[in-house]
Design an enzyme around this catalytic site. Structure first.
Site, short mmCIF file in Angstrom:
data_model
loop_
_atom_site.label_atom_id
_atom_site.label_comp_id
_atom_site.label_asym_id
_atom_site.label_seq_id
_atom_site.Cartn_x
_atom_site.Cartn_y
_atom_site.Cartn_z
N GLU A 337 0.84 -1.19 0.00
CA GLU A 337 0.00 0.00 0.00
C GLU A 337 0.88 1.24 0.00
O GLU A 337 1.61 1.48 0.96
CB GLU A 337 -0.84 -0.02 1.29
CG GLU A 337 -2.22 0.47 1.20
CD GLU A 337 -3.00 0.23 2.51
OE1 GLU A 337 -4.22 0.21 2.44
OE2 GLU A 337 -2.37 0.07 3.58
N CYS A 338 0.86 2.02 -1.08
CA CYS A 338 1.52 3.31 -1.15
C CYS A 338 3.04 3.19 -0.93
O CYS A 338 3.77 2.89 -1.85
CB CYS A 338 0.88 4.29 -0.19
SG CYS A 338 1.29 6.02 -0.54
N GLY A 339 3.52 3.41 0.28
CA GLY A 339 4.94 3.22 0.54
C GLY A 339 5.39 1.81 0.20
O GLY A 339 6.52 1.60 -0.25
N LEU A 341 4.10 -0.02 -2.25
CA LEU A 341 4.22 0.00 -3.71
C LEU A 341 5.58 0.54 -4.13
O LEU A 341 6.28 -0.07 -4.96
CB LEU A 341 3.10 0.88 -4.30
CG LEU A 341 3.30 1.44 -5.70
CD1 LEU A 341 3.23 0.33 -6.74
CD2 LEU A 341 2.27 2.54 -6.00
N THR A 436 -0.76 -0.88 -4.58
CA THR A 436 -1.66 0.24 -4.88
C THR A 436 -1.17 1.54 -4.25
O THR A 436 -0.48 1.53 -3.23
CB THR A 436 -3.07 -0.02 -4.33
OG1 THR A 436 -3.06 0.05 -2.90
CG2 THR A 436 -3.60 -1.38 -4.76
#
Length: 458
Positions: A337-339, A341, A436
Site C-alpha cells: 500500500e503506497c509506501g 508500492l 496500490t
C-alpha cells in the site's frame, strides 16, 4: 462507556491536535482509561494518540462508513474505557461535499451525539471571535456546542477582549486560552507530523515534546470542566447494533501474515490489523530496515509510511530485498500500500540520487514534484486479487507526494475518483502481489480481511 467529547477546529491548524494530545496525556495522568479516536483518514495523529493513551486510536469516517459501522467501532473501542476523546479533522464543517456534512467532523458529532468543544485560531481577532463562534452555532443547530478554546493569543489584553466578546455575545464558556508563542516542539513533514513510532526512535527530544504539550494544556485549559462536559454526554447505548459482532473473532489464527513495521513503514489503520486477526491471521511484525530476513509467514502486508527518508537504509539491507522478491516470485499473497508500492519497484529517485529497492515491479518512483496527493478515491476491481474480487467497489484514499512510473500494464483497479498510479488506473498486479497507491480501511471495504486471509490459506 458513553463519556465522550469531540475536539473540533474552526479550520486546519487551529490547534485541535495539540489540545487533543494534551487532554489525553493529562487525563491518563489523572487515572482515566482514555480511548482516542480520529475523524477521517489519518495515520499520523492516531500514532500520537496511541502512544499517549496506551490504547489503539480508532479512525471513524462518515464517507467510508455507514452510521451503524461508526457506532460499531465506537462501542467496540470504548467497552472498557472511562472517557473518549475524539479529534476532528480540518474545520468542523469540511467534508466530501460543499452541500452536505458527509465526511465531516460535524457528521461524526451528530452520529455519536457528542458534545463539541470548538478550538478557534484567534490570531489577530478579538470581538470577531464571538462572531465566528456564533456563526458556527447557527450554521447547524443540531451540533451540541459545549465550549470554546482560544488558541494563538498574542497578549493578556488580546485574551481578555476575546473572552469578553464570547461571554457577551454567545452562550458558550471559554474553557481555555492558549498563548501564541507556546512552544510544543512538534516536527512537521510534507504529509503532516513525523509519525510517533519514528519520532520516539529518532528524536532525542521526542518525549520532552509530549511533556511540553501536556503542561501547556494543563496550564491553559480547564480540564476538569471538559471532563464534566464529557460526563454530560447523551446515553447512546440504545444505538448499539447487532453488527458489533463484526469485531468478534470467530476463527482460530490459522495463517501467519508478516506486517512491515518500523520507522519507514507504519501507516496502518488499527482496524485493518484487528480484522485480519479476527478473520484468522496471526500477525508477525518485521522490519525491512533492521531485520536481515523475512520471518516464516504465509503472506505479507507492506503498508505506507516514509520510505523516502530511509531509502539508503532500505537499499543497504540487501538480504531483506532479496527475501521479499523471492517471496513474491513464489506467488505468495502480498498486499503493498503506497509506501509498500514504492518499495517493491526497481528504484526510488530523490533529487539527483537513486536508491535500488526490491525490483519486483518494473519502473521507479520519484519524489521530485512539488505537490502532494490527498484524495478520497472511488474505485472498482477489474479482476480478482489478494484483497478484492472482480467488480468489487470501494471507497479509499490517497496520501502521498511520490509519483510512480510503472513499466507494467497489469492494472486491476479502475478509479472514477482519484489519481491512482496512472490516469485513474491503480492496483498493479505481479504474480500474487497487489500494489496500490490507494489506502483501504478494512471496516469500510469489508472483503479486505476475509479475502486476504483466505488467499494466505491456499
Amino acid at each position: 462507556m458513553d463519556q465522550r467529547v469531540l475536539i473540533a477546529g474552526d479550520r486546519s491548524s487551529a490547534g485541535k491536535t495539540t489540545v487533543s494530545m494534551g487532554l489525553m496525556a493529562n487525563l491518563k495522568d489523572k487515572g482515566y482509561v482514555v480511548q482516542p479516536f480520529k475523524v477521517g483518514l489519518d495515520y499520523i495523529d492516531p500514532s500520537y494518540h496511541s502512544l499517549i493513551t496506551g490504547r489503539p486510536s480508532r479512525n471513524i469516517d462518515g464517507l467510508l462508513m455507514k452510521d451503524e459501522r461508526i457506532r460499531d467501532i465506537f462501542f467496540d473501542a470504548t467497552k472498557d474505557a472511562d472517557i473518549s476523546i475524539i479529534e476532528g479533522v480540518r474545520g468542523l464543517y469540511e467534508g466530501y461535499s460543499a452541500s452536505n456534512d458527509i465526511g465531516s467532523t460535524a457528521q461524526i458529532a451528530k452520529v455519536l451525539k457528542t458534545p463539541v468543544i470548538l478550538v478557534i485560531d484567534a490570531r489577530s481577532i478579538t470581538r470577531s471571535a464571538s462572531a465566528l463562534v456564533k456563526g458556527y452555532q447557527l450554521f447547524d443547530p443540531e451540533i451540541n456546542f459545549s465550549g470554546v478554546i482560544l488558541n494563538h493569543l498574542g497578549s493578556k489584553r488580546h485574551k481578555e477582549k476575546a473572552e469578553e466578546a464570547i461571554n457577551r455575545y454567545t452562550n458558550l464558556e471559554v474553557l481555555g486560552s492558549i498563548p501564541r508563542d507556546s512552544f510544543t516542539g512538534i516536527k512537521m513533514r510534507h504529509l503532516g507530523l513525523v509519525p510517533a513510532k519514528e519520532g520516539e526512535k529518532t528524536d532525542k527530544n521526542f518525549f520532552n515534546t509530549i511533556e511540553n504539550i501536556k503542561r501547556l494544556i494543563a496550564d491553559y485549559v480547564d480540564i476538569d470542566k471538559i471532563v464534566s462536559i464529557a460526563k454530560s454526554s447523551e446515553d447512546i447505548e440504545n444505538l448499539k447494533s447487532s453488527n458489533t459482532i463484526f469485531f468478534q473473532s470467530s476463527q482460530q489464527n490459522t495463517v501467519k501474515i508478516g506486517i512491515a513495521m518500523d520507522e519507514a513503514f507504519n501507516f496502518y489503520y488499527y482496524d485493518n490489523l484487528y480484522l485480519l486477526e479476527n478473520a484468522g491471521a496471526k500477525l508477525i511484525y518485521f522490519s525491512p530496515i533492521h531485520d536481515k530476513k523475512l520471518p516464516e509467514v504465509d503472506g505479507l502486508y507492506i503498508g505506507g509510511g516514509y520510505p523516502e527518508f530511509y531509502a539508503e537504509d532500505l537499499e543497504s539491507n540487501k538480504s531483506m530485498l532479496t527475501d521479499i522478491k523471492r517471496f513474491c516470485e513464489r506467488e505468495k499473497p502480498v498486499f503493498a500500500e503506497c509506501g509498500g508500492l514504492v518499495y517493491l519497484m526497481d528504484k526510488m529517485v530523490i533529487k539527483n540520487d537513486e536508491y535500488s529497492f526490491v525490483g519486483l515491479i518494473d519502473g521507479y518512483s520519484s519524489m521530485n514534484r512539488d505537490r502532494r496527493v490527498v484524495n478520497y478515491v472511488l474505485g472498482k476491481f477489474t479482476e480478482n486479487s489478494v484483497i478484492g474480487r472482480e467488480n468489487d467497489k470501494f471507497i479509499g484514499h490517497e496520501f502521498h507526494k511520490s509519483i510512480a512510473f510503472c513499466g507494467g500494464k497489469n492494472y486491476t483497479i479502475n478509479l472514477t475518483r482519484g489519481e491512482g498510479i496512472k490516469d485513474g488506473k491503480d492496483g498493479m498486479k505481479v504474480y500474487n502481489t497487489l500494489a496500490t497507491y490507494t489506502h483501504f480501511h478494512a471496516a469500510s471495504f469489508l472483503p479486505f480481511a476475509k479475502n486476504f486471509v483466505e488467499n494466505c490459506k491456499l
